[in-house]
Design a protein around this motif. Structure first.
Motif, short mmCIF file in Angstrom:
data_model
loop_
_atom_site.label_atom_id
_atom_site.label_comp_id
_atom_site.label_asym_id
_atom_site.label_seq_id
_atom_site.Cartn_x
_atom_site.Cartn_y
_atom_site.Cartn_z
N TYR A 35 20.09 -26.25 -15.57
CA TYR A 35 20.06 -27.89 -15.46
C TYR A 35 19.80 -28.17 -14.00
O TYR A 35 20.36 -27.56 -13.07
CB TYR A 35 21.17 -28.77 -15.90
N GLN A 37 20.65 -31.59 -11.27
CA GLN A 37 21.12 -32.76 -10.91
C GLN A 37 20.86 -33.46 -9.53
O GLN A 37 21.23 -32.57 -8.73
CB GLN A 37 22.75 -32.65 -11.28
N ASP A 38 20.30 -34.45 -9.51
CA ASP A 38 20.07 -35.23 -8.14
C ASP A 38 21.27 -35.90 -8.08
O ASP A 38 22.33 -36.36 -8.64
CB ASP A 38 18.96 -35.79 -8.29
N GLY A 40 24.19 -38.21 -7.39
CA GLY A 40 24.36 -39.71 -8.15
C GLY A 40 23.82 -39.94 -9.44
O GLY A 40 24.00 -40.93 -10.17
N LYS A 41 23.21 -38.68 -9.91
CA LYS A 41 22.47 -39.05 -11.08
C LYS A 41 23.15 -38.22 -12.46
O LYS A 41 24.00 -37.13 -12.12
CB LYS A 41 20.96 -38.64 -10.74
N SER A 42 22.40 -38.13 -13.42
CA SER A 42 22.70 -37.17 -14.76
C SER A 42 22.03 -35.87 -14.58
O SER A 42 21.50 -35.69 -13.69
CB SER A 42 22.74 -37.82 -15.99
N GLU A 44 19.63 -33.16 -15.92
CA GLU A 44 18.33 -33.03 -16.51
C GLU A 44 18.02 -31.66 -16.75
O GLU A 44 18.27 -30.50 -15.88
CB GLU A 44 17.07 -33.30 -15.65
N ALA A 85 18.33 -30.38 -4.53
CA ALA A 85 19.18 -30.77 -5.91
C ALA A 85 20.25 -29.93 -6.02
O ALA A 85 20.39 -28.72 -5.30
CB ALA A 85 18.50 -31.08 -7.11
N LYS B 9 29.41 -48.05 -16.67
CA LYS B 9 29.13 -46.99 -15.84
C LYS B 9 30.00 -46.87 -14.71
O LYS B 9 29.89 -45.78 -14.35
CB LYS B 9 27.52 -47.69 -15.47
N PHE B 90 30.79 -37.56 -18.37
CA PHE B 90 29.55 -37.14 -18.76
C PHE B 90 29.66 -36.93 -20.29
O PHE B 90 30.33 -36.20 -20.62
CB PHE B 90 28.59 -36.19 -18.09
N GLN B 106 24.23 -41.18 -19.12
CA GLN B 106 24.12 -41.43 -17.38
C GLN B 106 25.28 -41.50 -16.68
O GLN B 106 25.54 -41.10 -15.37
CB GLN B 106 23.36 -42.80 -17.26
N ARG B 109 31.53 -43.27 -14.18
CA ARG B 109 32.29 -42.90 -12.98
C ARG B 109 33.58 -43.93 -13.14
O ARG B 109 33.77 -45.23 -12.57
CB ARG B 109 31.56 -43.52 -11.39
#
Lengths: 113, 113
Positions: A35, A37-38, A40-42, A44, A85, B9, B90, B106, B109
């Motif tokens: 996976y 992850q960027d 602050g993101k989920s 992928e 990432a 969120k 998550f 997503q 937090r």
């Protein structure tokens, strides 16, 4: 208890260089996921590796699985800044009659322009 | 398809308060998972479910409870919030019988003060 170890945990590299991230795990499994992850993101999904010797490629990333060595690698070819990432490997425990998916700590990749 | 949807969120809780993190998926996936991610760390499995009415503990279940009354929903309950539960949570789901990876929401937090 399954242990999933990634190394390195942090990698800073120049654009254009090649590098490999390693994922070792401690129990039998024939399914492994990578996976991205960027910040602050989920997460992928990048690759699904389902058998010994599996190799998948997408752009500059190539992942492989060696179930006998309990090792997966994620190879980066000619890195570009957009690949910066955190990359996680995750081991599927279904071969052990277990339904968990266990993650490594992640490799934070920083590609310098 | 919306995929995996988590609410809220963001949330700030006081020590000792309780709350439920919601997770719903519209992909008819039978497996669902809850993970927590602490800053700079990987994902730790809290609880998972292989179908409605079936739940099981993951790596770090203490302080949490779950239920799975429907295929779509998998809420995570914190009964007595503690600062150690400050994290990003998550939810993920996947379909078994088909070799697919888990798909993630997503994230929520949560800060406990």
């Amino acid at each position: 208890e399954l242990k999933v170890e990634q190394n390195p945990l942090f990698l800073s590299m120049q654009e254009g260089k090649n590098y490999t991230i390693y994922c070792n795990y401690s129990t039998t499994s024939d399914r492994l996921y990578w996976y991205r992850q960027d910040p602050g993101k989920s997460l992928e999904s990048l690759f699904v590796l389902l058998s010994n010797g599996a190799v998948k490629q997408e752009g500059r990333l190539m992942a492989s699985l060696d179930t006998k060595a309990r090792l997966s690698t994620l190879h980066i070819t000619a890195a570009v800044h957009d690949l910066s990432a955190t990359y996680f490997c995750a081991v599927d425990m279904s071969m052990n009659r277990d339904d968990k998916i266990i993650f490594g700590k992640g490799t934070r990749l920083h590609i310098l322009p | 398809n919306a995929g995996v949807t988590q609410t809220p969120k963001f949330r700030i809780l006081k020590i000792g308060q309780s709350m439920t993190l919601q997770c719903t998926q519209d992909m008819n996936h039978n497996y669902m998972y809850w993970y927590r991610q602490d800053p700079g760390m990987g994902l730790k499995l809290i609880y998972y479910s292989v179908g409605a009415g079936i739940t099981d503990k993951g790596e770090v279940p203490n302080g949490y409870n779950v239920s799975r009354s429907t295929t779509e929903d998998f809420p995570l309950r914190l009964e007595l919030a503690a600062p150690s539960q400050t994290s990003v949570y998550f939810c993920a789901s996947r379909l078994t019988g088909v070799n697919t990876e888990a798909f993630f929401g997503q994230g929520t937090r949560l800060t406990v003060v």
